[in-house]
Design a protein around this motif. Structure first.
Motif, short mmCIF file in Angstrom:
data_model
loop_
_atom_site.label_atom_id
_atom_site.label_comp_id
_atom_site.label_asym_id
_atom_site.label_seq_id
_atom_site.Cartn_x
_atom_site.Cartn_y
_atom_site.Cartn_z
N PRO A 1 0.81 -1.23 0.00
CA PRO A 1 0.00 0.00 0.00
C PRO A 1 0.84 1.27 0.00
N GLY A 2 1.85 1.34 0.87
CA GLY A 2 2.69 2.54 0.94
C GLY A 2 3.43 2.81 -0.35
N TYR A 3 3.89 1.73 -1.00
CA TYR A 3 4.64 1.90 -2.24
C TYR A 3 3.71 2.32 -3.38
N ARG A 4 2.51 1.75 -3.41
CA ARG A 4 1.54 2.17 -4.45
C ARG A 4 1.17 3.64 -4.28
N THR A 5 1.06 4.09 -3.04
CA THR A 5 0.75 5.50 -2.79
C THR A 5 1.86 6.39 -3.35
N MET A 6 3.11 5.98 -3.14
CA MET A 6 4.23 6.77 -3.65
C MET A 6 4.22 6.80 -5.18
N ILE A 7 3.97 5.66 -5.83
CA ILE A 7 3.96 5.63 -7.30
C ILE A 7 2.84 6.52 -7.85
N ALA A 8 1.70 6.55 -7.15
CA ALA A 8 0.61 7.44 -7.57
C ALA A 8 1.06 8.90 -7.51
N GLN A 9 1.84 9.24 -6.48
CA GLN A 9 2.41 10.59 -6.40
C GLN A 9 3.34 10.86 -7.57
N THR B 1 -0.91 -2.17 16.76
CA THR B 1 -0.41 -1.77 15.44
C THR B 1 -0.60 -0.29 15.30
N SER B 2 0.32 0.35 14.59
CA SER B 2 0.23 1.79 14.37
C SER B 2 0.52 2.09 12.91
N ALA B 3 -0.11 3.13 12.39
CA ALA B 3 0.11 3.54 11.00
C ALA B 3 1.49 4.16 10.87
N ARG B 4 2.20 3.80 9.75
CA ARG B 4 3.51 4.39 9.49
C ARG B 4 3.82 4.25 8.02
N ALA B 5 4.02 5.38 7.38
CA ALA B 5 4.46 5.41 5.97
C ALA B 5 3.57 4.58 5.05
N PHE C 1 3.50 -8.92 6.99
CA PHE C 1 2.36 -8.67 6.10
C PHE C 1 1.92 -7.21 6.13
N GLY C 2 2.84 -6.33 6.54
CA GLY C 2 2.55 -4.90 6.47
C GLY C 2 1.40 -4.46 7.34
N GLY C 3 1.16 -5.16 8.46
CA GLY C 3 0.08 -4.79 9.36
C GLY C 3 -1.29 -5.28 8.93
N ASN C 4 -1.35 -6.09 7.87
CA ASN C 4 -2.64 -6.60 7.38
C ASN C 4 -3.09 -7.75 8.28
N ILE C 5 -4.09 -7.47 9.13
CA ILE C 5 -4.55 -8.45 10.10
C ILE C 5 -5.17 -9.67 9.42
N GLU D 1 9.34 -0.97 5.84
CA GLU D 1 7.99 -0.42 5.75
C GLU D 1 7.21 -0.99 4.57
N ARG D 2 7.84 -1.89 3.83
CA ARG D 2 7.17 -2.51 2.68
C ARG D 2 7.61 -3.97 2.56
#
Length: 479
Positions: free
Chosen positions: A146-154, A452-456, A423-427, A310-311
């Motif tokens: 998810p974090g990497y896809r967000t960056m690519i969208a940017q 769990t906490s959100a990060r990047a 698994f990147g926080g995916n419960i 983070e990924r």
């Protein structure tokens, strides 16, 4: 692709040209008709073709062959020769992509001059094509977290503009790859991409390297800014740029012109500026090591590049990419990761990020087994995790001293922390892997004080230090 294919229905002409070219050091092949010609091209494309327009007993004439070859092998220069030359044939041949047209009987010296130029053109086209392919590969973005896809969208939004971009993130995370991605997908893709490694250039030579110099004996020596004209200049680790150079770069950003060292005339440039840093530039500004105005000029579009930790979901995908790349580029064995080895890599620490992962994969291919599948035992740094020779699990000293109930709790906590981060926080994915219902996993995490906490753009599991507040945080994340 360094030889010359001679296509002519007259044997004497073929052999005459071949003898002349061989005397000049060229390797040659010969074809008498279109079938022979296409057979040679399909088996091994030549570096250049000398092609007669009129071919007896052939299904295709010279123009037909020219069209076919330029369609399938556009980088092969083709010199057309004909004993029935006229301006219409020459124009038709050039329009179809011929390098040049020479009328029979031809002058040998003229033919050799044209061939030398055409061969040089062929070499430059091949080199340019190879460079383009390498740039595309180096700009390939690998990842689906998810974090990497967000960056690519940017980045996809950034490519549509000419704005300055500042990439932040730890060393080895892929900041230069992201910069190349922006360049290769922008309107400047055909222009140069010039890297300024600020940390590696001697500070005393920084201005000469960037701006170039004018010397009475050696003339003009263009700098990196001039070489990047029409494309992108990428300042890697810009925090390492000397303060004096920072002020001059600031002036370049404002005026788009500069003076070479020792020069008197201003040089105008058209540049897009992309920069990166692994340091906190605001802290560098407070410490007086970085100019605040330059920071604001460079940081028009800030983009954070996530660390590998983070990924973690992307680690198997990245590993497979490096396995294929090292096989294709260096001839190392073609191998694939076992599921166990991939899972292990997702649990490891990666202070060197993506660069470290690539190095680990290369080390495995060089020093590992010859089996097709990479097993856990081949992963570097895994020795201390292995079972002993009798198949027993080797416990750490601290765990071995605990009563069973406490040892089980410590193991479960560490195990679930590892899997959630893997698994990147995916419960949901974690629950599926460990074989628990999602609700049961939530209860287990709560009982073990794991939150769990959100990060990047992803989520990271950690221990709960104060039960009441963090228990609420667990519930909100789990919801």
């Amino acid at each position: 692709m360094n030889d010359i294919l001679i296509v002519d229905d007259e044997r004497d002409i073929r052999e005459l040209i071949s003898d002349i070219l061989q005397d000049e050091g060229y390797a040659t092949r010969m074809a008498a008709n279109s079938d022979d010609c296409m057979s040679h091209i399909n088996s091994e494309p030549p570096g250049l073709m000398i092609l007669d327009i009129w071919l007896k007993d052939s299904q295709m004439d010279g123009i037909d062959i020219l069209k076919t070859v330029k369609r399938d092998n556009p980088d092969i220069p083709i010199i057309i020769i004909s004993g029935h030359g006229n301006i219409e044939i020459a124009v038709a041949a050039i329009k179809q992509g011929a390098y040049d047209f020479i009328e029979k009987p031809f002058n040998i010296d003229q033919l050799l001059v044209v061939i030398r130029r055409a061969m040089e053109t062929s070499r430059l086209r091949r080199e340019n094509s190879a460079l383009k392919k390498r740039e595309v590969q180096s700009a390939e973005m690998i990842g689906g977290s998810p974090g990497y896809r967000t960056m690519i969208a940017q980045l996809d939004k950034v490519t549509k503009s000419n704005g300055r971009v500042m990439f932040t993130g730890p060393s080895g995370a892929g900041k230069e790859i992201a910069a190349r991605y922006v360049h290769s997908n922008s309107q400047r893709a055909d222009g140069p991409f010039v890297v300024v490694s600020c940390a590696q250039i001697d500070p005393d030579r920084m201005e000469e390297v960037l701006f170039g110099r004018e010397n009475g004996e050696r003339g003009v020596e263009p700098g990196l800014l001039e070489q990047a004209h029409g494309g992108v200049i990428y300042f890697d680790e810009v925090a390492d740029m000397p303060l004096g150079t920072q002020s001059k770069i600031l002036r370049v950003l404002v005026d788009q012109q500069f003076l070479r060292v020792g020069g008197a005339d201003k040089v105008r440039v058209d540049l897009r500026v992309i920069s990166s840093t692994g340091r906190d530039l605001e802290a560098e500004i407070d410490a007086g090591r970085f100019r605040e105005e330059l920071y604001h000029r460079l940081n028009v579009v800030p983009v954070a590049v996530p660390s590998l930790s983070e990924r973690r979901e992307d680690i198997p995908l990245l590993a497979e990419h490096f396995l294929e790349m090292l096989h294709a580029g260096q001839g190392l064995p073609r191998r694939q990761l076992s599921e166990e080895a991939a899972a292990l890599m997702q649990t490891m620490t990666w202070p060197g990020n993506v660069r470290q992962l690539r190095n680990v994969i290369e080390r495995i291919l060089i020093l590992g087994d010859s089996n097709e599948v990479i097993e856990v035992r081949e992963v570097p740094g895994e020795e201390e995790r292995r079972d002993d020779s009798e198949g027993r699990v080797v416990l750490s000293g601290s765990l071995a001293t605990l009563p069973l109930r406490e040892a089980r709790e410590v193991f479960e906590r560490e195990y679930l922390l590892t899997q959630i981060n893997r698994f990147g926080g995916n419960i949901s994915k974690t629950a599926q892997f460990v074989g628990m219902e999602r609700s049961a996993l939530h209860r287990k995490l709560k009982s073990l004080n794991v939150v769990t906490s959100a990060r990047a753009g992803g989520r990271v599991a950690q221990l709960d230090d104060d039960g009441e507040e963090d228990t609420a945080a667990t519930a909100s994340v789990a919801g």
